[in-house]
Design a protein around this motif. Structure first.
Motif, mmCIF file in Angstrom:
data_model
loop_
_atom_site.group_PDB
_atom_site.id
_atom_site.type_symbol
_atom_site.label_atom_id
_atom_site.label_comp_id
_atom_site.label_asym_id
_atom_site.label_seq_id
_atom_site.Cartn_x
_atom_site.Cartn_y
_atom_site.Cartn_z
ATOM 1 N N ARG A 46 -4.873 6.896 0.677
ATOM 2 C CA ARG A 46 -4.403 5.576 0.262
ATOM 3 C C ARG A 46 -4.583 5.393 -1.239
ATOM 4 N NH1 ARG A 46 -3.903 1.197 3.532
ATOM 5 N NH2 ARG A 46 -5.277 2.152 5.096
ATOM 6 N N THR A 55 0.836 -1.201 0.000
ATOM 7 C CA THR A 55 0.000 0.000 0.000
ATOM 8 C C THR A 55 0.865 1.242 0.000
ATOM 9 O OG1 THR A 55 -1.877 1.077 1.109
ATOM 10 C CG2 THR A 55 -0.194 0.131 2.523
ATOM 11 N N THR A 101 -5.415 3.421 -4.231
ATOM 12 C CA THR A 101 -6.334 2.275 -4.199
ATOM 13 C C THR A 101 -6.426 1.632 -5.573
ATOM 14 O OG1 THR A 101 -7.600 3.418 -2.460
ATOM 15 C CG2 THR A 101 -8.650 1.542 -3.523
ATOM 16 N N ASP A 102 -5.609 0.592 -5.792
ATOM 17 C CA ASP A 102 -5.726 -0.175 -7.035
ATOM 18 C C ASP A 102 -6.847 -1.199 -6.875
ATOM 19 O OD1 ASP A 102 -4.664 -2.147 -5.409
ATOM 20 O OD2 ASP A 102 -2.698 -2.169 -6.390
ATOM 21 N N TRP A 136 -8.785 3.944 -7.419
ATOM 22 C CA TRP A 136 -10.214 3.958 -7.126
ATOM 23 C C TRP A 136 -10.514 4.777 -5.866
ATOM 24 C CZ3 TRP A 136 -12.780 2.729 -11.166
ATOM 25 C CH2 TRP A 136 -12.277 1.781 -12.062
ATOM 26 N N VAL A 137 -9.918 5.945 -5.786
ATOM 27 C CA VAL A 137 -10.244 6.917 -4.738
ATOM 28 C C VAL A 137 -11.239 7.899 -5.338
ATOM 29 C CG1 VAL A 137 -9.374 8.765 -3.256
ATOM 30 C CG2 VAL A 137 -8.027 6.685 -3.578
ATOM 31 N N THR A 197 -6.519 -3.488 -3.807
ATOM 32 C CA THR A 197 -6.758 -2.747 -2.565
ATOM 33 C C THR A 197 -8.234 -2.429 -2.406
ATOM 34 O OG1 THR A 197 -4.548 -1.771 -2.691
ATOM 35 C CG2 THR A 197 -6.138 -0.681 -1.254
ATOM 36 N N MET A 198 -8.892 -2.070 -3.508
ATOM 37 C CA MET A 198 -10.313 -1.740 -3.434
ATOM 38 C C MET A 198 -11.125 -2.945 -2.983
ATOM 39 S SD MET A 198 -12.362 0.843 -3.799
ATOM 40 C CE MET A 198 -13.745 0.455 -2.732
ATOM 41 N N VAL A 210 -10.726 -3.035 0.690
ATOM 42 C CA VAL A 210 -11.481 -1.931 1.302
ATOM 43 C C VAL A 210 -12.956 -2.307 1.424
ATOM 44 C CG1 VAL A 210 -12.327 0.428 0.915
ATOM 45 C CG2 VAL A 210 -9.898 -0.103 0.601
ATOM 46 N N ASN A 259 -13.415 4.308 -3.097
ATOM 47 C CA ASN A 259 -13.045 4.510 -1.704
ATOM 48 C C ASN A 259 -13.057 6.016 -1.429
ATOM 49 O OD1 ASN A 259 -11.941 4.292 0.867
ATOM 50 N ND2 ASN A 259 -9.849 3.946 0.132
#
Length: 289
Positions: free
Chosen positions: A89, A82, A91-92, A148-149, A95-96, A99, A185
Motif C-alpha cells: 500500500r 489508496t 502510504t502518504d 511511509w512504508v 493514509t499513515m 493505518v 507502515n
C-alpha cells in the motif's frame, strides 16, 4: 449441538499433546495473526483460546497482527484514495494516520480484548511503544516512492522480556518508529520474522488463508527443509504471494529460529493443532531433519 467425543479419544488427544507441552514449556513462539482467522468471529474466539492455553501451559506467545482489509474499509469510508505497488500500500501522510488509527487502535484492542475475555492477560503495543521497532524508509530497486512504508532496522525487545516476566501476552501492531519519531507502515510478516530472530524464538508461525506450501500437484507439503524451499523458489514452483512468506521463514531460520510454520488460519484451533499434534495443519520449514 456439540458432537459427543468418545472419552478414549479425548484421552488420546490429551496424551498426544503432553510431550509437546513439556518440550515447549518456557519457549517463545512468535505468531503472525491475519487472514480469515482475524475477521471471522468464531475463528477469532478460537485463536484467543489457543493463545490463552499456550500461555497457561508455560509458553511465551508473542502476537503480531495485520489489518489490511480493515485499513482498506476505513480509507474507503473516509474517502481517502489508496494505491498498491506489488501488493504494498502506498502510504502518504493521510493514509499513515488511518493505518495508525486502525492497526494501533481498533484492530489491536479487539485482539487484546478477545484474549483477556478468554482468560488470558494481553497488552497491546505498536512498534513505537518503548521504541520496540526501529524503522527506516523502504527503498525499492526501481526507485518508486511508497511514502511511509518502512522496513525493520532494529528490534529493542527489552519491553517484551519485561511483559514475559509478568505472564502478559504482547499483541503488536506493525508500525515502526524512524530516527525523527516518524511512523512507518511495515509488513506484518516481516515484523514477525524480525521479532522471532531477535527473541531467538523456538517457532515463527504465519497464519494464512491457504493450507501451506503446495507441491506441483497441489498437495500440501507438511515438512520442508530450508534447502528444499530455496530449490523450489529457484525453479518457480513457489510463486506469487507465497514467495515473501517463505522468504520470511528462510530469513528466520538463518537467524537461528528453530522452526517456522505456514498454517491455514481458516482451520478451527489451527495453532493448537500445529503445535500439539503430529499431523499439524500446515507446512513446517526448518534446517532440521
Amino acid at each position: 449441538m456439540n458432537a459427543v467425543v468418545d472419552p478414549a479419544l479425548q484421552a488420546e488427544i490429551l496424551t498426544e499433546a503432553l510431550p509437546y507441552m513439556q518440550r515447549f514449556q518456557g519457549s517463545t513462539l512468535v505468531i503472525k495473526y491475519g487472514g480469515n482467522a482475524m475477521t471471522e468471529p468464531a475463528l477469532q474466539e478460537q485463536f484467543a483460546l489457543d493463545i490463552t492455553l499456550m500461555r497457561q501451559v508455560g509458553m511465551n506467545p508473542v502476537v503480531v497482527h495485520g489489518g489490511g482489509p480493515q485499513i482498506g474499509r476505513m480509507l474507503e469510508q473516509l474517502g481517502v484514495e489508496t494505491q498498491f505497488v506489488d501488493g504494498m500500500r502506498v502510504t502518504d501522510s493521510a493514509t499513515m494516520a488511518v493505518v495508525e488509527m486502525v492497526l494501533g487502535g481498533l484492530v489491536n484492542k479487539e485482539i487484546v480484548h478477545a484474549i483477556n475475555r478468554a482468560g488470558g492477560r494481553a497488552l497491546g503495543l505498536t512498534g513505537k511503544d518503548g521504541h520496540l521497532i526501529r524503522a527506516r524508509r523502504l527503498e525499492r530497486a526501481d526507485g518508486r516512492d511508497l511514502g511511509w512504508v518502512g522496513e525493520v532496522a532494529r528490534i529493542d525487545a527489552e519491553i517484551l522480556r519485561f511483559l514475559e516476566g509478568g505472564d502478559i501476552v504482547p499483541v503488536i501492531a506493525p508500525i515502526g518508529v524512524g530516527p525523527a519519531g516518524e511512523s512507518y507502515n511495515i509488513n506484518a510478516d516481516l515484523v514477525a520474522g524480525a521479532l522471532a530472530a531477535t527473541l531467538k524464538a523456538e517457532k515463527l508461525i504465519l497464519m494464512t488463508n491457504v493450507p501451506g506450501v503446495l507441491d506441483s500437484s497441489g498437495r500440501l507439503c507438511t515438512r520442508l527443509r530450508a534447502t528444499e524451499i530455496q530449490q523450489r523458489l529457484a525453479d518457480g514452483s513457489i510463486h506469487g504471494g507465497m514467495v515473501p512468506k517463505v522468504q520470511c521463514c528462510l530469513d528466520a531460520v538463518a537467524a537461528g529460529v528453530k522452526a517456522t510454520h505456514i498454517i491455514d488460519g481458516r482451520v478451527p484451533h489451527a495453532l493448537l493443532l500445529e503445535i500439539f499434534t503430529r499431523a499439524g495443519v500446515g507446512t513446517l520449514i526448518s534446517d532440521l531433519d
